[in-house]
Design a protein around this motif. Structure first.
Motif, PDB file in Angstrom:
ATOM      1  N   PHE A  19      -3.624 -15.487  18.867  1.00 53.96           N
ATOM      2  CA  PHE A  19      -2.873 -14.880  17.688  1.00 53.96           C
ATOM      3  C   PHE A  19      -2.015 -14.156  18.151  1.00 53.96           C
ATOM      4  CE2 PHE A  19      -2.443 -11.014  15.355  1.00 53.96           C
ATOM      5  CZ  PHE A  19      -1.954 -11.711  13.953  1.00 53.96           C
ATOM      6  N   THR A  20      -0.745 -13.981  17.304  1.00 59.63           N
ATOM      7  CA  THR A  20       0.737 -13.151  17.693  1.00 59.63           C
ATOM      8  C   THR A  20       1.014 -12.711  16.253  1.00 59.63           C
ATOM      9  OG1 THR A  20       1.015 -14.386  19.665  1.00 59.63           O
ATOM     10  CG2 THR A  20       2.798 -13.132  18.733  1.00 59.63           C
ATOM     11  N   SER A  21       1.360 -11.569  16.130  1.00 64.90           N
ATOM     12  CA  SER A  21       1.942 -10.855  14.865  1.00 64.90           C
ATOM     13  C   SER A  21       3.247 -11.358  14.640  1.00 64.90           C
ATOM     14  CB  SER A  21       1.734  -9.744  14.563  1.00 64.90           C
ATOM     15  OG  SER A  21       2.334  -9.204  13.462  1.00 64.90           O
ATOM     16  N   LEU A  22       3.818 -11.872  13.613  1.00 64.34           N
ATOM     17  CA  LEU A  22       5.157 -12.157  13.335  1.00 64.34           C
ATOM     18  C   LEU A  22       5.943 -10.995  13.540  1.00 64.34           C
ATOM     19  CD1 LEU A  22       7.376 -14.300  12.367  1.00 64.34           C
ATOM     20  CD2 LEU A  22       6.991 -13.185  10.114  1.00 64.34           C
ATOM     21  N   ALA A  23       5.468  -9.794  13.650  1.00 63.11           N
ATOM     22  CA  ALA A  23       6.272  -8.666  13.632  1.00 63.11           C
ATOM     23  C   ALA A  23       6.861  -8.080  15.001  1.00 63.11           C
ATOM     24  CB  ALA A  23       5.318  -7.353  13.404  1.00 63.11           C
ATOM     25  N   THR A  24       6.068  -9.035  16.035  1.00 64.17           N
ATOM     26  CA  THR A  24       6.382  -8.746  17.650  1.00 64.17           C
ATOM     27  C   THR A  24       7.230  -9.876  18.003  1.00 64.17           C
ATOM     28  OG1 THR A  24       4.656 -10.245  18.437  1.00 64.17           O
ATOM     29  CG2 THR A  24       3.858  -7.827  17.756  1.00 64.17           C
ATOM     30  N   VAL A  25       7.592 -10.802  17.055  1.00 62.46           N
ATOM     31  CA  VAL A  25       8.414 -12.255  17.208  1.00 62.46           C
ATOM     32  C   VAL A  25       9.986 -11.776  16.816  1.00 62.46           C
ATOM     33  CG1 VAL A  25       8.534 -14.532  17.004  1.00 62.46           C
ATOM     34  CG2 VAL A  25       6.436 -13.454  17.553  1.00 62.46           C
ATOM     35  N   LEU A  26       9.858 -11.482  15.543  1.00 61.13           N
ATOM     36  CA  LEU A  26      11.427 -11.353  15.056  1.00 61.13           C
ATOM     37  C   LEU A  26      11.791  -9.610  15.292  1.00 61.13           C
ATOM     38  CD1 LEU A  26      10.982 -13.621  11.959  1.00 61.13           C
ATOM     39  CD2 LEU A  26      12.398 -14.114  14.044  1.00 61.13           C
ATOM     40  N   PRO A  27      13.005  -9.653  15.250  1.00 61.25           N
ATOM     41  CA  PRO A  27      13.814  -8.282  15.531  1.00 61.25           C
ATOM     42  C   PRO A  27      13.701  -7.366  14.111  1.00 61.25           C
ATOM     43  CG  PRO A  27      15.388  -9.698  15.617  1.00 61.25           C
ATOM     44  CD  PRO A  27      14.088 -10.583  15.549  1.00 61.25           C
ATOM     45  N   LEU A  28      13.608  -5.960  14.317  1.00 60.75           N
ATOM     46  CA  LEU A  28      13.767  -5.349  13.259  1.00 60.75           C
ATOM     47  C   LEU A  28      15.202  -5.044  12.843  1.00 60.75           C
ATOM     48  CD1 LEU A  28      11.252  -2.437  14.422  1.00 60.75           C
ATOM     49  CD2 LEU A  28      11.129  -3.734  12.489  1.00 60.75           C
ATOM     50  N   GLN A  29      16.069  -5.310  13.574  1.00 58.66           N
ATOM     51  CA  GLN A  29      17.534  -5.570  13.459  1.00 58.66           C
ATOM     52  C   GLN A  29      18.055  -6.783  13.707  1.00 58.66           C
ATOM     53  OE1 GLN A  29      18.679  -1.940  15.022  1.00 58.66           O
ATOM     54  NE2 GLN A  29      17.998  -0.650  13.263  1.00 58.66           N
ATOM     55  N   ASP A  30      19.127  -6.942  12.884  1.00 60.66           N
ATOM     56  CA  ASP A  30      20.245  -8.271  13.065  1.00 60.66           C
ATOM     57  C   ASP A  30      19.559  -9.526  13.335  1.00 60.66           C
ATOM     58  OD1 ASP A  30      22.260  -6.043  13.004  1.00 60.66           O
ATOM     59  OD2 ASP A  30      21.806  -5.739  15.241  1.00 60.66           O
ATOM     60  N   GLY A  31      18.484  -9.715  12.706  1.00 64.92           N
ATOM     61  CA  GLY A  31      17.859 -11.061  12.606  1.00 64.92           C
ATOM     62  C   GLY A  31      17.853 -11.515  11.382  1.00 64.92           C
ATOM     63  N   PRO A  32      16.782 -12.675  11.325  1.00 65.74           N
ATOM     64  CA  PRO A  32      16.486 -13.242   9.926  1.00 65.74           C
ATOM     65  C   PRO A  32      15.627 -12.033   8.973  1.00 65.74           C
ATOM     66  CG  PRO A  32      15.042 -14.298  11.520  1.00 65.74           C
ATOM     67  CD  PRO A  32      16.101 -13.581  12.211  1.00 65.74           C
ATOM     68  N   ASP A  33      15.566 -12.350   7.664  1.00 72.70           N
ATOM     69  CA  ASP A  33      14.647 -11.492   6.789  1.00 72.70           C
ATOM     70  C   ASP A  33      13.110 -11.755   7.285  1.00 72.70           C
ATOM     71  OD1 ASP A  33      16.684 -10.149   5.921  1.00 72.70           O
ATOM     72  OD2 ASP A  33      16.868 -11.413   4.028  1.00 72.70           O
ATOM     73  N   TRP A  34      12.321 -10.872   7.386  1.00 74.92           N
ATOM     74  CA  TRP A  34      10.790 -11.511   7.759  1.00 74.92           C
ATOM     75  C   TRP A  34       9.774 -10.280   6.884  1.00 74.92           C
ATOM     76  CZ3 TRP A  34       7.855  -7.825   9.994  1.00 74.92           C
ATOM     77  CH2 TRP A  34       8.564  -7.071  11.294  1.00 74.92           C
ATOM     78  N   VAL A  35       8.970 -10.669   6.565  1.00 76.92           N
ATOM     79  CA  VAL A  35       7.795  -9.793   6.106  1.00 76.92           C
ATOM     80  C   VAL A  35       6.529  -9.847   6.809  1.00 76.92           C
ATOM     81  CG1 VAL A  35       6.522  -9.414   4.077  1.00 76.92           C
ATOM     82  CG2 VAL A  35       8.989  -9.208   3.748  1.00 76.92           C
ATOM     83  N   VAL A  36       5.646  -9.001   7.098  1.00 80.49           N
ATOM     84  CA  VAL A  36       4.179  -9.111   7.389  1.00 80.49           C
ATOM     85  C   VAL A  36       3.289  -8.607   6.403  1.00 80.49           C
ATOM     86  CG1 VAL A  36       2.655  -8.471   9.019  1.00 80.49           C
ATOM     87  CG2 VAL A  36       4.557  -9.737   9.754  1.00 80.49           C
ATOM     88  N   VAL A  37       2.317  -8.995   5.775  1.00 76.84           N
ATOM     89  CA  VAL A  37       1.524  -8.509   4.886  1.00 76.84           C
ATOM     90  C   VAL A  37      -0.065  -8.130   5.410  1.00 76.84           C
ATOM     91  CG1 VAL A  37       0.510  -8.719   2.508  1.00 76.84           C
ATOM     92  CG2 VAL A  37       2.701  -9.314   2.890  1.00 76.84           C
ATOM     93  N   ARG A  38      -0.353  -7.028   5.080  1.00 74.70           N
ATOM     94  CA  ARG A  38      -1.902  -6.727   5.716  1.00 74.70           C
ATOM     95  C   ARG A  38      -2.545  -6.065   4.342  1.00 74.70           C
ATOM     96  NH1 ARG A  38      -2.409  -6.035  11.643  1.00 74.70           N
ATOM     97  NH2 ARG A  38      -0.834  -7.568  12.342  1.00 74.70           N
ATOM     98  N   SER A  39      -3.802  -5.947   4.471  1.00 72.27           N
ATOM     99  CA  SER A  39      -4.625  -5.456   3.458  1.00 72.27           C
ATOM    100  C   SER A  39      -5.828  -4.548   3.868  1.00 72.27           C
ATOM    101  CB  SER A  39      -5.080  -6.647   2.565  1.00 72.27           C
ATOM    102  OG  SER A  39      -6.064  -6.362   1.716  1.00 72.27           O
ATOM    103  N   ALA A  40      -5.953  -3.554   3.114  1.00 72.14           N
ATOM    104  CA  ALA A  40      -7.185  -2.599   3.189  1.00 72.14           C
ATOM    105  C   ALA A  40      -8.527  -3.547   2.899  1.00 72.14           C
ATOM    106  CB  ALA A  40      -7.024  -1.493   2.313  1.00 72.14           C
ATOM    107  N   ALA A  41      -8.389  -4.598   2.218  1.00 73.23           N
ATOM    108  CA  ALA A  41      -9.616  -5.459   1.618  1.00 73.23           C
ATOM    109  C   ALA A  41     -10.215  -5.907   3.210  1.00 73.23           C
ATOM    110  CB  ALA A  41      -8.933  -6.398   1.161  1.00 73.23           C
ATOM    111  N   LYS A  42      -9.489  -6.265   4.067  1.00 72.83           N
ATOM    112  CA  LYS A  42     -10.038  -6.661   5.281  1.00 72.83           C
ATOM    113  C   LYS A  42      -9.926  -5.922   6.499  1.00 72.83           C
ATOM    114  CE  LYS A  42      -9.671 -10.452   2.918  1.00 72.83           C
ATOM    115  NZ  LYS A  42     -10.735 -10.754   1.620  1.00 72.83           N
TER     116      LYS A  42
END
Ligand SMILES: Cc1ncc(COP(=O)(O)O)c(C=O)c1O
Length: 385
Positions: A211-234
Motif C-alpha cells: 500500500f502507498t498513499s497517493l499523498a506520497t506520490v503526487l507533489p504538493l505544488q506544481d503538479g496535477p490536482d489530487w485529493v486523498v480522503v480519510r475517515s474517523a469511521a475507520k
C-alpha cells in the motif's frame, strides 16, 4: 412525491431500499439467530468511550459557527499527524475536516469535475460513488481493474475526463495499490485530470508493502490536482462522529472549502475535537489485530465449502465468489431464507461475488459462510432438476 432522481441515484436507491428492508425482515424473522455479515463498523475504537465522554458538550465554541474547513488547531494537529505518518510536509492549509468521508468526497468532486465531465472509477466501486458524481454534475465512467489489479482508466475518447477515482485499499475487494501502480496511473493521465484516492481503509492493511498513499506520490505544488480522503469511521472506529479528512494541495483545499461553504458547512465542533483527541491516542493502535485470525478462519472455511475467496491485502472484508452470488435478489433471498446478510456484488457495480464482513464474531463468520454455501448448493440442485 414526484421523483426527480437521476439514473444512478434511482438505481442505487432501489437496491439500497430492497436490501435495507430485507435486512430488517431478516432480523425480525430470525431473531438472535440472524447473522449480519454486512457490518462496516470496525470492531475496535479509539479513544476509549470514557476518554471521549470527558469532552464537555457545552463547550464555549459550540456557540459559534466554526471555520468551514475546520478549527485551525484541529487542522494543524491533523496535518501534523498525517505529515508524520505519511512523511509529507503537510500543513493546516492542506487539510479540510468534513462531515464524514462522504461529504469530503462530495465537496472534492464538486470542485474537481466540471458539468458533464467524466469521472472514471475502478470497478467494483464504493456503492455511493456513481451517485455522488452524477449529483455533482459529472458522468460516472466505471472502469474494470485489469489483470493483476492494474488501473488503466481508459475512457471513451468522446468523454472529457475530469477526474479518476479509486479506493486504496479497495472496498469491497480488499486489494491495495503500491507505489508502482500509482506511478503508472498518474504517469498515464494528462496534467488536467484530477486524481482522487479514497483511502478510508488506509490503516487496515495486512501487507504494508503493498500500500502507498497517493499523498506520497503526487507533489504538493506544481503538479496535477489530487485529493486523498480519510475517515474517523475507520481510522478511529467511530462512524458516528461523522468526521472525514480531505488532504490536498492548498489551492485544491481552497476550492473545496468554497464548495463546502455552500453545500455542507463545517463539521461538528465537538466531533472535530474528538477526532483530534483520537488521533493523538491511536499512534500505537494495531487496527488489524481483530481481523488476522478471522481472515484465516474465513479463508479456510470458504475453501472447505467450495467458495472462491481471494486473499485481501487490506480492509476487513472478504470478496467471495460462488455460483449465482452477486445479484441483489440473491442477497435478499439469503437474508430471508438463510438468515444471513451480506452486501451483493451488484451493489458495488459487479455482477458476481458478495462482500463478507470480518467485523463479526468468529462463530458468526463460520455459520454465515456455511449458510451461504448451503443455500448455493440448494440453488444448483433446484436449477438442475
Ligand atoms: C470506501 C469508502 N469510502 C467512503 C466511505 C464513507 O465514509 P464515512 O462514513 O466517513 O462517510 C466508506 C464507508 O464505509 C467507504 O467504505
Amino acid at each position: 412525491m414526484r421523483s426527480h432522481d437521476t439514473p444512478e441515484v434511482s438505481r442505487f436507491a432501489a437496491m439500497r431500499r430492497a436490501l435495507a428492508q430485507a435486512r430488517d425482515v431478516g432480523y425480525r424473522r430470525w431473531g438472535r439467530d440472524f447473522i449480519d455479515l454486512g457490518r462496516s463498523e470496525p470492531l475496535a475504537a479509539w479513544p476509549d468511550d470514557r476518554q471521549l465522554q470527558r469532552r464537555p458538550t457545552a463547550d464555549r465554541l459550540t456557540r459559534l459557527y466554526g471555520p468551514v474547513a475546520g478549527w485551525a488547531d484541529v487542522r494543524a494537529s491533523v496535518a501534523d499527524h498525517y505529515a508524520k505518518t505519511l512523511g509529507v510536509p503537510l500543513r493546516a492549509g492542506n487539510i479540510l475536516i468534513s462531515s464524514g468521508a462522504l461529504s469530503g468526497l462530495t465537496v472534492a468532486l464538486s470542485a474537481l469535475c466540471r458539468p458533464g465531465g467524466a469521472v472514471a472509477m475502478t470497478v467494483p466501486y464504493y456503492h455511493a460513488w456513481p451517485s455522488i458524481v452524477e449529483l455533482m454534475g459529472g458522468r460516472p465512467r466505471p472502469v474494470p481493474i485489469g489483470d493483476g489489479g492494474r488501473m488503466t482508466f481508459v475512457v471513451p475518447t468522446n468523454d472529457r475526463l475530469d477526474a479518476v477515482l479509486f479506493a486504496n485499499p479497495n472496498n469491497p475487494t480488499g486489494m491495495t495499490h503500491d507505489r508502482d501502480a500509482l506511478d503508472a496511473v498518474t504517469a498515464d493521465l494528462g496534467p488536467d485530470v484530477a486524481v482522487v484516492a479514497d483511502e478510508v481503509y488506509a490503516e487496515y492493511i495486512y501487507a504494508p508493502a503493498g500500500f502507498t498513499s497517493l499523498a506520497t506520490v503526487l507533489p504538493l505544488q506544481d503538479g496535477p490536482d489530487w485529493v486523498v480522503v480519510r475517515s474517523a469511521a475507520k481510522t478511529l472506529g467511530r462512524p458516528g462522529l461523522r468526521v472525514g479528512v480531505v488532504i490536498a494541495p492548498v489551492a485544491v483545499i481552497e476550492a473545496v472549502t468554497d464548495r463546502a461553504a455552500a453545500l455542507t458547512g463545517s463539521a461538528s465542533t465537538l466531533a472535530q475535537f474528538a477526532f483530534a483527541d483520537g488521533l493523538a491516542v491511536m499512534h500505537a493502535a494495531d487496527h488489524m489485530r481483530p481481523y488476522r485470525s478471522r481472515l484465516e478462519l474465513a479463508l479456510a472455511i470458504s475453501h472447505t465449502l467450495g467458495l472462491t475467496a481471494q486473499r485481501p491485502q487490506g480492509t476487513f472484508y472478504l470478496w467471495v465468489d460462488g455460483p449465482g452470488l452477486g445479484p441483489v435478489e440473491t442477497a435478499v433471498r439469503l437474508c430471508l431464507e438463510a438468515g444471513v446478510f451480506v452486501w451483493p456484488g451488484q451493489y458495488f457495480g459487479s455482477p458476481s461475488h458478495v462482500r463478507v464482513s470480518l467485523s463479526a464474531s468468529r462463530a458468526s463468520i463460520e455459520t454465515g459462510l456455511r449458510r451461504i454455501a448451503d443455500s448455493l448448493d440448494f440453488e444448483a440442485v433446484s436449477s438442475d432438476a
